[in-house]
Structure formats: C-alpha cells, structure tokens
Enzyme design. Structure first.
Site, mmCIF file in Angstrom:
data_model
loop_
_atom_site.group_PDB
_atom_site.id
_atom_site.type_symbol
_atom_site.label_atom_id
_atom_site.label_comp_id
_atom_site.label_asym_id
_atom_site.label_seq_id
_atom_site.Cartn_x
_atom_site.Cartn_y
_atom_site.Cartn_z
ATOM 1 N N LYS A 44 0.830 -1.210 0.000
ATOM 2 C CA LYS A 44 0.000 0.000 0.000
ATOM 3 C C LYS A 44 0.866 1.264 0.000
ATOM 4 O O LYS A 44 0.617 2.192 -0.748
ATOM 5 C CB LYS A 44 -0.920 0.042 1.232
ATOM 6 C CG LYS A 44 -1.924 -1.081 1.321
ATOM 7 C CD LYS A 44 -2.913 -0.867 2.452
ATOM 8 C CE LYS A 44 -2.300 -0.907 3.836
ATOM 9 N NZ LYS A 44 -1.751 -2.218 4.236
ATOM 10 N N ARG A 87 -9.282 1.408 9.246
ATOM 11 C CA ARG A 87 -8.932 0.018 9.529
ATOM 12 C C ARG A 87 -10.018 -0.691 10.325
ATOM 13 O O ARG A 87 -9.892 -1.868 10.622
ATOM 14 C CB ARG A 87 -7.643 -0.022 10.345
ATOM 15 C CG ARG A 87 -6.397 -0.454 9.555
ATOM 16 C CD ARG A 87 -5.224 -0.342 10.504
ATOM 17 N NE ARG A 87 -4.064 -1.091 10.158
ATOM 18 C CZ ARG A 87 -2.994 -0.585 9.557
ATOM 19 N NH1 ARG A 87 -2.976 0.663 9.166
ATOM 20 N NH2 ARG A 87 -1.941 -1.327 9.333
ATOM 21 N N ARG A 93 11.672 -7.678 4.895
ATOM 22 C CA ARG A 93 11.603 -6.235 4.602
ATOM 23 C C ARG A 93 12.539 -5.459 5.525
ATOM 24 O O ARG A 93 12.596 -5.703 6.717
ATOM 25 C CB ARG A 93 10.167 -5.751 4.816
ATOM 26 C CG ARG A 93 9.997 -4.250 4.704
ATOM 27 C CD ARG A 93 8.539 -3.861 4.615
ATOM 28 N NE ARG A 93 7.879 -3.744 5.900
ATOM 29 C CZ ARG A 93 6.656 -3.237 6.041
ATOM 30 N NH1 ARG A 93 5.964 -2.836 5.006
ATOM 31 N NH2 ARG A 93 6.109 -3.152 7.236
ATOM 32 N N ARG A 98 11.644 -3.289 11.064
ATOM 33 C CA ARG A 98 10.596 -2.770 11.947
ATOM 34 C C ARG A 98 10.274 -3.805 13.014
ATOM 35 O O ARG A 98 10.228 -4.992 12.725
ATOM 36 C CB ARG A 98 9.332 -2.474 11.120
ATOM 37 C CG ARG A 98 9.245 -1.040 10.655
ATOM 38 C CD ARG A 98 8.101 -0.813 9.685
ATOM 39 N NE ARG A 98 6.793 -1.245 10.154
ATOM 40 C CZ ARG A 98 5.652 -0.981 9.497
ATOM 41 N NH1 ARG A 98 5.684 -0.289 8.376
ATOM 42 N NH2 ARG A 98 4.503 -1.411 9.957
ATOM 43 N N ARG A 147 -0.867 -9.334 13.148
ATOM 44 C CA ARG A 147 -1.370 -8.228 12.310
ATOM 45 C C ARG A 147 -2.328 -8.759 11.243
ATOM 46 O O ARG A 147 -3.335 -8.135 10.935
ATOM 47 C CB ARG A 147 -0.196 -7.492 11.639
ATOM 48 C CG ARG A 147 0.590 -6.628 12.628
ATOM 49 C CD ARG A 147 1.964 -6.279 12.111
ATOM 50 N NE ARG A 147 1.943 -5.332 11.013
ATOM 51 C CZ ARG A 147 2.978 -5.123 10.195
ATOM 52 N NH1 ARG A 147 4.102 -5.799 10.334
ATOM 53 N NH2 ARG A 147 2.897 -4.232 9.241
HETATM 54 P P1 AMP Z 1 1.163 0.311 9.063
HETATM 55 O O1 AMP Z 1 2.442 1.048 8.853
HETATM 56 O O2 AMP Z 1 0.021 0.867 8.267
HETATM 57 O O3 AMP Z 1 1.318 -1.175 8.894
HETATM 58 O O4 AMP Z 1 0.764 0.548 10.596
HETATM 59 C C1 AMP Z 1 1.603 0.128 11.650
HETATM 60 C C2 AMP Z 1 0.808 0.016 12.940
HETATM 61 O O5 AMP Z 1 0.260 1.299 13.276
HETATM 62 C C3 AMP Z 1 -0.412 -0.908 12.878
HETATM 63 O O6 AMP Z 1 -0.075 -2.266 13.072
HETATM 64 C C4 AMP Z 1 -1.258 -0.339 14.011
HETATM 65 O O7 AMP Z 1 -0.753 -0.742 15.284
HETATM 66 C C5 AMP Z 1 -1.024 1.157 13.875
HETATM 67 N N1 AMP Z 1 -2.030 1.780 12.970
HETATM 68 C C6 AMP Z 1 -1.799 2.353 11.752
HETATM 69 N N2 AMP Z 1 -2.932 2.812 11.230
HETATM 70 C C7 AMP Z 1 -3.919 2.515 12.118
HETATM 71 C C8 AMP Z 1 -5.329 2.698 12.132
HETATM 72 N N3 AMP Z 1 -5.973 3.284 11.114
HETATM 73 N N4 AMP Z 1 -6.004 2.276 13.219
HETATM 74 C C9 AMP Z 1 -5.381 1.690 14.264
HETATM 75 N N5 AMP Z 1 -4.054 1.465 14.311
HETATM 76 C C10 AMP Z 1 -3.327 1.864 13.246
#
Ligand code: AMP
Length: 214
Positions: free
Chosen positions: A13, A87, A126, A159, A170
């Site tokens: 994404k 989400r 990654r 990460r 996740r």
């Molecule tokens: P991402 O980089 O999009 O994979 O996000 C990393 C982490 O940030 C996720 O696993 C969640 O813990 C938190 N996070 C990101 N976006 C959201 C969201 N819209 N709602 C809740 N937690 C989020």
C-alpha cells in the site's frame, strides 16, 4: 482525487500510495507513518501507541479519529491517498463527516490483494531506511550499506512489528477488524481490485489505467 488504498499489511500500500501521490499531485497520508513519527518524537499519542504497534494490535479509534481529522485538515485543496485508514468500520464512520466537510469529490477505493504466506515472507525480509522510509527486500537485494534513495549509510532497520509472530497477529487483526471495512464501502464507492503480488510497475500501471477509465 480522493483515494483510499486498502489491503493487508505488507501488500504494498505504502509503495503504491507514494507513486499515486506523485501522479495525482496529492498528499500521501499514512497513519502508520504518522504514528511512527509520534513514537519517535515521544508525543502523548506516541507514548500511548508504541506498545500497541509493537504487538500488531490497533490503536484505539478515538485516537485515530483525531489524528486523521488533523492530517486531512490541510488537504482540502489537494487530492489525497489514505494509506492504513480506515482500519475498522468505526473509523470508516468517523471518516464520513470529515470527508463531507472537505469536498464532495468521488472517492476511489483501491484494494490490493495477496495470500497471507506471501505477506509473511515479504515482511520478514523487509528492511526500511530509518532516514527516508525507502524499503528493500532482502530476497531481492542484500546490500544494506547505503540507501539507494537518500544515500544514508547503515540506515536500514527491521521494523519491530515485522517479526513473524507479530506479522501473524497483524494478519489476524486485519481479517477480524479491517476486512469488514470492504463490505462497508461496497455499493458506496468505486472499488478497484488489483493483484498485489505483481511487480510494483505493473500494479501501478493497472491502478492508473483503472482510474482513467472510471
Ligand atoms: P502500518 O504502517 O500501516 O502497517 O501501521 C503500523 C501500525 O500502526 C499498525 O499495526 C497499528 O498498530 C497502527 N495503525 C496504523 N494505522 C492505524 C489505524 N488506522 N487504526 C489503528 N491502528 C493503526
């Protein structure tokens, strides 16, 4: 143009959102990036979010609602790509009046797909540049000495949430909380589905040609 880019963690994404942002001259709004920045800066939100993010759970909707309202407050004149939001169905509901206030442009929903096993393989290999966010996959390149995007030295990190146990959590959180968001949007917005296992270039081309055809 208002775009929501949707799909499981690690499907690409962020990469596609960056390319699209350049193409439509819009803002790339990644809630994951905003939260990681908050953690780095030790803000109140960052302090609340850190442990949740490290375990692969979701940051509460109330916090995310405020965060997205703020991020969108200066996107009124530009297009934007939402990456990682909404989400949960509750977040989709929170988003509606915020978007209504901005403009009544059509929303495009881009859905990237990939099998969980491919996601696990991709995310465990990654590495992310801690300076600019550039991503490399160890399976494709193992030269971690200099970032090809910003030239930073020894800047690639894994990460914390790219650990296999956390990735599996996740993916479960995605199935339980985020997949229902797709049904919420069905019939409301134009949904473009693209196979996220194709090359970055092919996915990008497919998205762009779908957008011009609509
Ligand atoms: P991402 O980089 O999009 O994979 O996000 C990393 C982490 O940030 C996720 O696993 C969640 O813990 C938190 N996070 C990101 N976006 C959201 C969201 N819209 N709602 C809740 N937690 C989020």
């Amino acid at each position: 143009m208002q775009i929501i880019i949707f799909g499981p963690p690690g499907v690409g994404k962020g990469t596609q959102a960056k390319l699209l942002a350049e193409e439509i001259k819009g803002k790339h709004i990644s809630t994951g990036d905003i939260l990681r920045e908050a953690v780095k800066n030790g803000t109140d939100v960052g302090l609340q979010a850190k442990a949740i993010m490290d375990s692969g759970e979701l940051v509460p909707d109330e916090i995310m609602g405020l965060l997205i309202e703020d991020a969108l407050s200066n996107a009124a004149d530009t297009g934007f790509i939402l990456d990682g939001f909404p989400r949960t169905i509750n977040q989709a509901i929170i988003l509606e009046p915020i978007l209504d206030k901005l403009s009544h442009e059509q929303i495009f929903f881009i859905r990237l797909t990939a099998d969980p096993d491919i996601i696990v393989e991709r995310l465990t290999s990654r590495r992310v540049c801690s300076t600019c966010g550039f991503i490399i996959n160890l399976k494709l390149s193992n030269d971690l000495s200099t970032c090809p995007n910003c030239n930073a030295s020894d800047s690639f990190i894994k990460r914390k949430d790219d650990d296999e146990m956390v990735i599996r959590n996740r993916l479960k959180v995605y199935e339980d909380n985020t997949v229902p968001v797709l049904d919420y949007y069905k019939g409301k917005v134009e949904i473009i589905s693209v196979d996220g296992t194709k090359s970055v270039e092919d996915i990008s081309q497919e998205i762009l040609s779908a957008l011009v055809q609509i």
